[in-house]
Design a protein around this motif. Structure first.
Motif, PDB file in Angstrom:
ATOM      1  N   THR A  23       0.833  -1.203   0.000  1.00 47.22           N
ATOM      2  CA  THR A  23       0.000   0.000   0.000  1.00 47.22           C
ATOM      3  C   THR A  23       0.868   1.254   0.000  1.00 47.22           C
ATOM      4  OG1 THR A  23      -1.725  -1.176   1.228  1.00 47.22           O
ATOM      5  CG2 THR A  23      -1.841   1.232   1.201  1.00 47.22           C
ATOM      6  N   PHE A  24       1.939   1.221   0.786  1.00 46.75           N
ATOM      7  CA  PHE A  24       2.833   2.376   0.860  1.00 46.75           C
ATOM      8  C   PHE A  24       3.539   2.606  -0.483  1.00 46.75           C
ATOM      9  CE2 PHE A  24       6.664   4.682   2.329  1.00 46.75           C
ATOM     10  CZ  PHE A  24       6.032   5.713   3.016  1.00 46.75           C
ATOM     11  N   CYS A  25       3.848   1.538  -1.175  1.00 46.39           N
ATOM     12  CA  CYS A  25       4.469   1.674  -2.505  1.00 46.39           C
ATOM     13  C   CYS A  25       3.529   2.387  -3.473  1.00 46.39           C
ATOM     14  CB  CYS A  25       4.844   0.304  -3.045  1.00 46.39           C
ATOM     15  SG  CYS A  25       6.273  -0.446  -2.219  1.00 46.39           S
ATOM     16  N   PHE A  26       2.239   2.097  -3.350  1.00 43.66           N
ATOM     17  CA  PHE A  26       1.259   2.808  -4.176  1.00 43.66           C
ATOM     18  C   PHE A  26       1.302   4.309  -3.861  1.00 43.66           C
ATOM     19  CE2 PHE A  26      -0.415  -1.292  -5.244  1.00 43.66           C
ATOM     20  CZ  PHE A  26      -1.138  -1.122  -6.398  1.00 43.66           C
ATOM     21  N   LEU A  27       1.408   4.619  -2.573  1.00 46.85           N
ATOM     22  CA  LEU A  27       1.453   6.027  -2.167  1.00 46.85           C
ATOM     23  C   LEU A  27       2.690   6.723  -2.724  1.00 46.85           C
ATOM     24  CD1 LEU A  27       0.321   5.772   1.584  1.00 46.85           C
ATOM     25  CD2 LEU A  27      -1.072   6.323  -0.418  1.00 46.85           C
ATOM     26  N   VAL A  28       3.830   6.049  -2.648  1.00 48.47           N
ATOM     27  CA  VAL A  28       5.075   6.632  -3.169  1.00 48.47           C
ATOM     28  C   VAL A  28       4.966   6.825  -4.679  1.00 48.47           C
ATOM     29  CG1 VAL A  28       7.536   6.246  -3.502  1.00 48.47           C
ATOM     30  CG2 VAL A  28       6.480   5.686  -1.307  1.00 48.47           C
ATOM     31  N   GLY A  29       4.363   5.859  -5.363  1.00 51.16           N
ATOM     32  CA  GLY A  29       4.189   5.988  -6.808  1.00 51.16           C
ATOM     33  C   GLY A  29       3.311   7.165  -7.177  1.00 51.16           C
ATOM     34  N   LEU A  30       2.221   7.340  -6.446  1.00 50.01           N
ATOM     35  CA  LEU A  30       1.334   8.478  -6.701  1.00 50.01           C
ATOM     36  C   LEU A  30       2.035   9.804  -6.403  1.00 50.01           C
ATOM     37  CD1 LEU A  30      -2.035   7.135  -5.252  1.00 50.01           C
ATOM     38  CD2 LEU A  30      -1.527   7.631  -7.648  1.00 50.01           C
ATOM     39  N   ALA A  31       2.807   9.826  -5.323  1.00 47.96           N
ATOM     40  CA  ALA A  31       3.538  11.047  -4.972  1.00 47.96           C
ATOM     41  C   ALA A  31       4.561  11.387  -6.046  1.00 47.96           C
ATOM     42  CB  ALA A  31       4.220  10.863  -3.620  1.00 47.96           C
ATOM     43  N   GLY A  32       5.247  10.351  -6.556  1.00 43.15           N
ATOM     44  CA  GLY A  32       6.206  10.601  -7.630  1.00 43.15           C
ATOM     45  C   GLY A  32       5.525  11.088  -8.890  1.00 43.15           C
ATOM     46  N   GLY A  33       4.368  10.511  -9.197  1.00 41.51           N
ATOM     47  CA  GLY A  33       3.624  10.969 -10.369  1.00 41.51           C
ATOM     48  C   GLY A  33       3.157  12.401 -10.242  1.00 41.51           C
ATOM     49  N   ALA A  34       2.894  12.842  -9.010  1.00 38.19           N
ATOM     50  CA  ALA A  34       2.425  14.215  -8.797  1.00 38.19           C
ATOM     51  C   ALA A  34       3.469  15.233  -9.230  1.00 38.19           C
ATOM     52  CB  ALA A  34       2.060  14.417  -7.329  1.00 38.19           C
ATOM     53  N   ILE A  35       4.746  14.864  -9.138  1.00 40.47           N
ATOM     54  CA  ILE A  35       5.806  15.801  -9.528  1.00 40.47           C
ATOM     55  C   ILE A  35       5.700  16.140 -11.006  1.00 40.47           C
ATOM     56  CG2 ILE A  35       8.306  16.128  -9.713  1.00 40.47           C
ATOM     57  CD1 ILE A  35       8.654  14.308  -7.323  1.00 40.47           C
ATOM     58  N   SER A  36       5.437  15.139 -11.837  1.00 41.42           N
ATOM     59  CA  SER A  36       5.327  15.398 -13.269  1.00 41.42           C
ATOM     60  C   SER A  36       3.969  15.968 -13.644  1.00 41.42           C
ATOM     61  CB  SER A  36       5.580  14.113 -14.064  1.00 41.42           C
ATOM     62  OG  SER A  36       4.646  13.117 -13.711  1.00 41.42           O
ATOM     63  N   VAL A  37       2.915  15.517 -12.975  1.00 39.65           N
ATOM     64  CA  VAL A  37       1.568  15.953 -13.333  1.00 39.65           C
ATOM     65  C   VAL A  37       1.310  17.389 -12.907  1.00 39.65           C
ATOM     66  CG1 VAL A  37      -0.892  15.556 -12.927  1.00 39.65           C
ATOM     67  CG2 VAL A  37       0.639  13.627 -13.312  1.00 39.65           C
ATOM     68  N   TYR A  38       1.738  17.754 -11.693  1.00 40.54           N
ATOM     69  CA  TYR A  38       1.425  19.074 -11.152  1.00 40.54           C
ATOM     70  C   TYR A  38       2.646  19.991 -11.079  1.00 40.54           C
ATOM     71  CZ  TYR A  38      -2.531  16.240  -9.649  1.00 40.54           C
ATOM     72  OH  TYR A  38      -3.611  15.386  -9.626  1.00 40.54           O
ATOM     73  N   SER A  39       3.676  19.686 -11.857  1.00 36.53           N
ATOM     74  CA  SER A  39       4.937  20.427 -11.744  1.00 36.53           C
ATOM     75  C   SER A  39       4.807  21.901 -12.072  1.00 36.53           C
ATOM     76  CB  SER A  39       5.988  19.795 -12.665  1.00 36.53           C
ATOM     77  OG  SER A  39       5.534  19.766 -14.005  1.00 36.53           O
ATOM     78  N   SER A  40       3.791  22.292 -12.829  1.00 34.53           N
ATOM     79  CA  SER A  40       3.641  23.703 -13.187  1.00 34.53           C
ATOM     80  C   SER A  40       3.201  24.561 -12.009  1.00 34.53           C
ATOM     81  CB  SER A  40       2.631  23.846 -14.331  1.00 34.53           C
ATOM     82  OG  SER A  40       1.364  23.336 -13.955  1.00 34.53           O
ATOM     83  N   HIS A  41       2.758  23.924 -10.927  1.00 36.20           N
ATOM     84  CA  HIS A  41       2.303  24.664  -9.743  1.00 36.20           C
ATOM     85  C   HIS A  41       2.986  24.064  -8.519  1.00 36.20           C
ATOM     86  CE1 HIS A  41      -0.223  26.837  -6.973  1.00 36.20           C
ATOM     87  NE2 HIS A  41      -0.891  27.394  -7.969  1.00 36.20           N
ATOM     88  N   ALA A  42       4.086  24.692  -8.084  1.00 35.58           N
ATOM     89  CA  ALA A  42       4.915  24.125  -7.022  1.00 35.58           C
ATOM     90  C   ALA A  42       4.133  23.913  -5.727  1.00 35.58           C
ATOM     91  CB  ALA A  42       6.122  25.026  -6.764  1.00 35.58           C
ATOM     92  N   VAL A  43       3.304  24.875  -5.336  1.00 35.42           N
ATOM     93  CA  VAL A  43       2.563  24.766  -4.071  1.00 35.42           C
ATOM     94  C   VAL A  43       1.629  23.571  -4.100  1.00 35.42           C
ATOM     95  CG1 VAL A  43       0.897  25.918  -2.561  1.00 35.42           C
ATOM     96  CG2 VAL A  43       2.744  27.235  -3.608  1.00 35.42           C
ATOM     97  N   MET A  44       0.932  23.396  -5.211  1.00 32.92           N
ATOM     98  CA  MET A  44       0.025  22.257  -5.333  1.00 32.92           C
ATOM     99  C   MET A  44       0.791  20.942  -5.302  1.00 32.92           C
ATOM    100  SD  MET A  44      -2.993  23.228  -8.023  1.00 32.92           S
ATOM    101  CE  MET A  44      -4.069  24.664  -7.777  1.00 32.92           C
ATOM    102  N   THR A  45       1.924  20.908  -5.969  1.00 31.95           N
ATOM    103  CA  THR A  45       2.710  19.676  -6.017  1.00 31.95           C
ATOM    104  C   THR A  45       3.192  19.272  -4.636  1.00 31.95           C
ATOM    105  OG1 THR A  45       3.483  20.329  -8.221  1.00 31.95           O
ATOM    106  CG2 THR A  45       4.668  18.552  -7.131  1.00 31.95           C
ATOM    107  N   ILE A  46       3.800  20.206  -3.917  1.00 33.01           N
ATOM    108  CA  ILE A  46       4.322  19.908  -2.579  1.00 33.01           C
ATOM    109  C   ILE A  46       3.186  19.529  -1.634  1.00 33.01           C
ATOM    110  CG2 ILE A  46       5.509  20.904  -0.593  1.00 33.01           C
ATOM    111  CD1 ILE A  46       7.104  22.628  -2.597  1.00 33.01           C
TER     112      ILE A  46
END
Length: 371
Positions: free
Chosen positions: A114-137
């Motif tokens: 389950t935690f691996c899924f969370l890490v994968g989603l968090a990593g994907g957020a960097i590329s998906v939401y990279s245009s908005h730093a506050v949202m990404t973090i």
């Protein structure tokens, strides 16, 4: 009313707002794949945990997660920024907090999965939401922190190790996100500055600084397009040529500043009184031209007469006093090409000059007089 660019009063948007809109537009465009990935990941995780966790709990978590994607986007990007941020944060918290609820407490393996899924989603957020730093973090923190904090105090060496790794990942993700965000912001800013410079260069070439009307070249360029289109559609076109009376005398007696003020006021009248479909320009020192598509001779004469009266009512500050000005008009109308109409209107304007100035003359009237 003339178009904004013709008035010389074009609103220049704030670059920071334009860049912000560009970032949000990219964010929304990138978000759609992220939504489907999130739902797909939740579906796979649901299937993995189905035999080890209460079905009602799993379905409740999955249903709540799905509902957060049903909020419609607003047409106004800037107006939608805050609701979107709240929605995104809520979705991330459902993943982060919800994962603690659906993890089988008796199975470290399933907790790690389950935690691996969370890490994968968090990593994907960097590329998906990279245009908005506050949202990404915020997204990464909301997804990882609940489970990370829980693992830190779990007493299990494996889970504590995962938590420490997640903290290091979070720190590097914050750094990477800030760098990507700053780079994208700089690129957006440079693009907007280049676009503004291009528009300013085009404006300088097309717009007369004093009057805000088209320059001679721009007037004939745009007027020719409109005139040809009107002729193809068998619609009448009218042309008005106007010249300020005794303009040289104004400059000689009161200075060029007074002459410039007169030109500015005439330009303002044109901007305020003409239709958006009309094209007007300063084609000489004190000479102006107006193209009136879809307008008959009688209608054009009425427009010219209104302009003549308004100009005659102007008062121009000059050396501590005010002076009045007048203008002579020539009007031509028909299905002829632009150059022919312009020549006819010009002849009619000179007829107004010869008859005493401050007058409106139609080309037909000039012909009937034997010229």
């Amino acid at each position: 009313m003339t178009d904004t660019i013709q008035k010389g009063q074009e609103t220049v948007p704030d670059l920071s707002l334009l860049v912000r809109s560009d970032r949000l537009r990219l964010l929304y465009r990138q978000s759609f794949p992220g939504i489907f990935v999130s739902i797909l990941a939740a579906s796979v995780l649901l299937a993995i945990l189905w035999d080890y966790q209460d079905h009602r709990l799993l379905l409740a978590w999955y249903g709540i997660l799905s509902l957060t994607f049903l909020i419609p986007a607003d047409v106004d990007l800037l107006a939608w920024e805050r609701p979107y941020f709240i929605t995104l944060l809520l979705t991330s918290l459902i993943w982060g907090i919800g994962s603690l609820l659906i993890m089988p407490a008796e199975s470290q393996l399933l907790q790690v999965i389950t935690f691996c899924f969370l890490v994968g989603l968090a990593g994907g957020a960097i590329s998906v939401y990279s245009s908005h730093a506050v949202m990404t973090i915020s997204t990464i923190a909301a997804i990882l922190l609940p489970a990370t904090v829980s693992f830190l105090f779990s007493g299990s060496g494996m889970l504590v190790g995962l938590a420490i790794g997640a903290i290091l990942f979070l720190a590097s993700a914050v750094r990477a996100t800030r760098f990507l965000g700053a780079t994208l912001n700089q690129n957006f800013l440079m693009t907007r500055e280049l676009d503004r410079s291009r528009r300013q260069a085009e404006r300088m070439a097309n717009i007369d600084d004093l009057t805000g009307l088209y320059t001679r070249r721009a007037f004939y360029e745009f007027a020719r397009v409109v005139s040809n289109a009107s002729r193809r559609n068998d619609k009448p076109v009218s042309m008005i040529i106007m010249d300020i009376d005794n303009f040289k005398k104004i400059n000689d007696s009161y200075g060029h500043a007074a002459g410039d003020r007169a030109l500015v006021k005439v330009g303002n009248i044109f901007q305020d009184r003409l239709r958006r479909s009309d094209i007007s320009g300063r084609i000489g020192g004190e000479e102006f031209a107006i193209l009136l598509p879809g307008t008959t001779m009688q209608q054009s004469l009425a427009i010219a007469e209104q302009l003549r009266k308004q100009i005659a009512e102007l008062r121009i500050p000059a050396e501590g006093k005010t002076i009045g000005i007048t203008a002579s008009f020539g009007v031509a109308s028909g299905m002829d090409d632009l150059d022919t109409l312009g020549g006819q209107a010009d002849k009619a304007m000179y007829r107004s000059k010869q008859s005493g100035k401050n007058a409106v003359t139609a080309f037909e009237q000039e012909v009937s007089a034997g010229n």
